[in-house]
Write a protein that holds these residues in place. Structure first.
Motif, PDB file in Angstrom:
ATOM      1  N   TYR A   1       0.860  -1.185   0.000  1.00  0.00           N
ATOM      2  CA  TYR A   1       0.000   0.000   0.000  1.00  0.00           C
ATOM      3  C   TYR A   1       0.892   1.228   0.000  1.00  0.00           C
ATOM      4  O   TYR A   1       1.834   1.325   0.798  1.00  0.00           O
ATOM      5  N   THR A   2       0.592   2.180  -0.889  1.00  0.00           N
ATOM      6  CA  THR A   2       1.331   3.442  -0.965  1.00  0.00           C
ATOM      7  C   THR A   2       0.350   4.592  -0.821  1.00  0.00           C
ATOM      8  O   THR A   2      -0.608   4.688  -1.597  1.00  0.00           O
TER       9      THR A   2
ATOM     10  N   PRO B   1     -10.178  -0.422  -9.688  1.00  0.00           N
ATOM     11  CA  PRO B   1      -9.078  -1.124 -10.355  1.00  0.00           C
ATOM     12  C   PRO B   1      -8.341  -0.234 -11.352  1.00  0.00           C
ATOM     13  O   PRO B   1      -8.955   0.489 -12.148  1.00  0.00           O
ATOM     14  N   GLY B   2      -7.014  -0.299 -11.331  1.00  0.00           N
ATOM     15  CA  GLY B   2      -6.215   0.449 -12.283  1.00  0.00           C
ATOM     16  C   GLY B   2      -6.443   0.006 -13.711  1.00  0.00           C
ATOM     17  O   GLY B   2      -6.288   0.788 -14.652  1.00  0.00           O
ATOM     18  N   ALA B   3      -6.824  -1.251 -13.889  1.00  0.00           N
ATOM     19  CA  ALA B   3      -7.076  -1.790 -15.229  1.00  0.00           C
ATOM     20  C   ALA B   3      -8.449  -1.436 -15.753  1.00  0.00           C
ATOM     21  O   ALA B   3      -8.779  -1.768 -16.899  1.00  0.00           O
ATOM     22  N   GLY B   4      -9.266  -0.761 -14.924  1.00  0.00           N
ATOM     23  CA  GLY B   4     -10.645  -0.516 -15.313  1.00  0.00           C
ATOM     24  C   GLY B   4     -11.489  -1.752 -15.059  1.00  0.00           C
ATOM     25  O   GLY B   4     -10.975  -2.826 -14.717  1.00  0.00           O
ATOM     26  N   GLU B   5     -12.786  -1.619 -15.207  1.00  0.00           N
ATOM     27  CA  GLU B   5     -13.666  -2.769 -15.012  1.00  0.00           C
ATOM     28  C   GLU B   5     -13.518  -3.750 -16.175  1.00  0.00           C
ATOM     29  O   GLU B   5     -13.517  -3.347 -17.338  1.00  0.00           O
ATOM     30  N   ILE B   6     -13.396  -5.017 -15.834  1.00  0.00           N
ATOM     31  CA  ILE B   6     -13.231  -6.075 -16.836  1.00  0.00           C
ATOM     32  C   ILE B   6     -14.407  -7.028 -16.717  1.00  0.00           C
ATOM     33  O   ILE B   6     -14.521  -7.777 -15.735  1.00  0.00           O
TER      34      ILE B   6
ATOM     35  N   PHE C   1      -4.891  -0.956  -7.536  1.00  0.00           N
ATOM     36  CA  PHE C   1      -6.200  -0.408  -7.196  1.00  0.00           C
ATOM     37  C   PHE C   1      -5.999   0.931  -6.487  1.00  0.00           C
ATOM     38  O   PHE C   1      -5.104   1.065  -5.641  1.00  0.00           O
ATOM     39  N   ASP C   2      -6.831   1.905  -6.793  1.00  0.00           N
ATOM     40  CA  ASP C   2      -6.891   3.132  -6.011  1.00  0.00           C
ATOM     41  C   ASP C   2      -7.851   2.934  -4.845  1.00  0.00           C
ATOM     42  O   ASP C   2      -8.976   2.454  -5.037  1.00  0.00           O
TER      43      ASP C   2
ATOM     44  N   THR D   1      -2.727   3.775  -3.040  1.00  0.00           N
ATOM     45  CA  THR D   1      -2.759   2.761  -4.098  1.00  0.00           C
ATOM     46  C   THR D   1      -2.307   1.419  -3.545  1.00  0.00           C
ATOM     47  O   THR D   1      -1.296   1.335  -2.838  1.00  0.00           O
ATOM     48  N   ILE D   2      -3.073   0.391  -3.861  1.00  0.00           N
ATOM     49  CA  ILE D   2      -2.688  -0.994  -3.574  1.00  0.00           C
ATOM     50  C   ILE D   2      -2.048  -1.579  -4.830  1.00  0.00           C
ATOM     51  O   ILE D   2      -2.570  -1.411  -5.935  1.00  0.00           O
TER      52      ILE D   2
END
Length: 328
Positions: free
Chosen positions: A60-61, A209-214, A244-245, A278-279
């Motif tokens: 975690y950051t 999610p950083g990748a957006g919803e999938i 993830f944010d 951010t995770i």
């Protein structure tokens, strides 16, 4: 995606962790755990719910704005974490292709001097308003002598308790999740942060999610195995960490902070949001790491106050009861 805002002063008092449950509440919680297990057919040695899952590890950051919401060391400094992605229900073999089953994400931020445990799921509301309603919801889903639940009893309960249909309607309105890494998760309950200025800030967690919803179409889902989520996650992490944010949805005047968690706040998706950090999930962890204990929802580092609703108060007891049963 999110904009920083000035955080309003809601009050000067700091919420504390809930007191230990009364004997009556503990008895209710035992009934809930029993009902969860009964609805799943009582499989031995597994969690009462979210029985199927994969343990992971990462970091975690914090963001520069985290201190506007909470002074907690867990959220204002970088830390390692252990997490667990999961599929809802008490069936450890539930197919990943079942669209209507919840997906979960639990984390332990391993902050020195006080860890924080948080439980998230892919719906912004719970399926019951009170413990009694939750128990009734589960009891009508217990298998009968034929091994199946009574659909007429379920329909009658839903008609008499319409708020219990909101969670399932939300999940059913989304595509089948195509990846644990592509799901928006919510904390459901209202937490209260004490920020660096000593102000109290009610908020709800949202994990984006950083990748957006999938999501998968019905046709795409037909080509997936019943256990595809862990395989997909393994391949994805081999390429790059899954991110993830962690977002705080800030309370506004008129919001229900302690009552009905089957309802969302007004305009919840459009309201003010502040990024806490951010995770980054960078590796799978042996499931034994997660199975040797629990993700304790009452474990909150200083600067983060526990939700003040009866479902949350029961959860800490319920997780302990469930762990005791599966550890036998």
């Amino acid at each position: 995606m999110f904009r920083a805002v000035a955080v309003p002063v809601i009050g000067a008092a700091v919420l504390t962790l809930p007191t230990l449950p009364t004997p009556a509440q503990a008895a209710d919680t035992q009934s809930l755990v029993d009902a969860l297990r009964a609805a799943a057919g009582k499989p031995p040695g597994v969690r009462a719910t979210f029985a199927k899952g994969q343990c992971v590890r990462g970091t975690y950051t914090p963001s520069a704005d985290a201190g506007q919401v909470t002074r907690s060391l867990s959220f204002t400094r970088p830390w390692p974490l252990v997490g667990r992605f999961s599929v809802g229900g008490g069936n450890p073999s539930a197919p990943d292709t079942t669209k209507t089953v919840l997906r979960g994400f639990s984390i332990k931020i391993l902050s020195e001097g006080g860890d924080t445990h948080l439980l998230f799921e892919n719906a912004p509301v719970h399926f019951a308003r009170t413990l009694d309603q939750m128990l009734g919801f589960l009891q009508v889903r217990a298998p009968g002598p034929d091994g199946k639940a009574n659909p007429e009893a379920i329909a009658a309960f839903a008609k008499a308790n319409p708020e219990t249909t909101r969670q399932s309607a939300f999940v059913a309105g989304k595509p089948l999740p195509g990846s644990y890494a592509g799901i928006v998760y919510w904390g459901v309950h209202t937490f209260t942060g004490t920020n660096l200025a000593g102000q109290t800030v009610p908020f709800k967690f949202k994990v984006v999610p950083g990748a957006g919803e999938i999501g998968l179409s019905d046709e795409e889902a037909k080509g997936k195995s019943a256990q595809f989520l862990v395989a997909e996650l393994t391949e994805r992490i081999a390429r790059a960490p899954v991110t993830f944010d962690v977002v705080a949805l800030l309370a506004e005047p008129g919001d229900d902070l302690t009552g009905d968690i089957t309802q969302r706040w007004k305009n919840e998706d459009e309201r003010r949001a502040l990024k806490l950090g951010t995770i980054a999930v960078d590796a799978l962890e042996p499931n034994e790491t997660c199975d040797e204990g629990i993700f304790d929802p009452g474990r909150l580092a200083d600067g983060l106050g526990a939700p003040d609703d009866e479902i949350f108060a029961a959860r800490r007891t319920a997780y302990g009861i469930s762990f005791g049963q599966r550890a036998k």
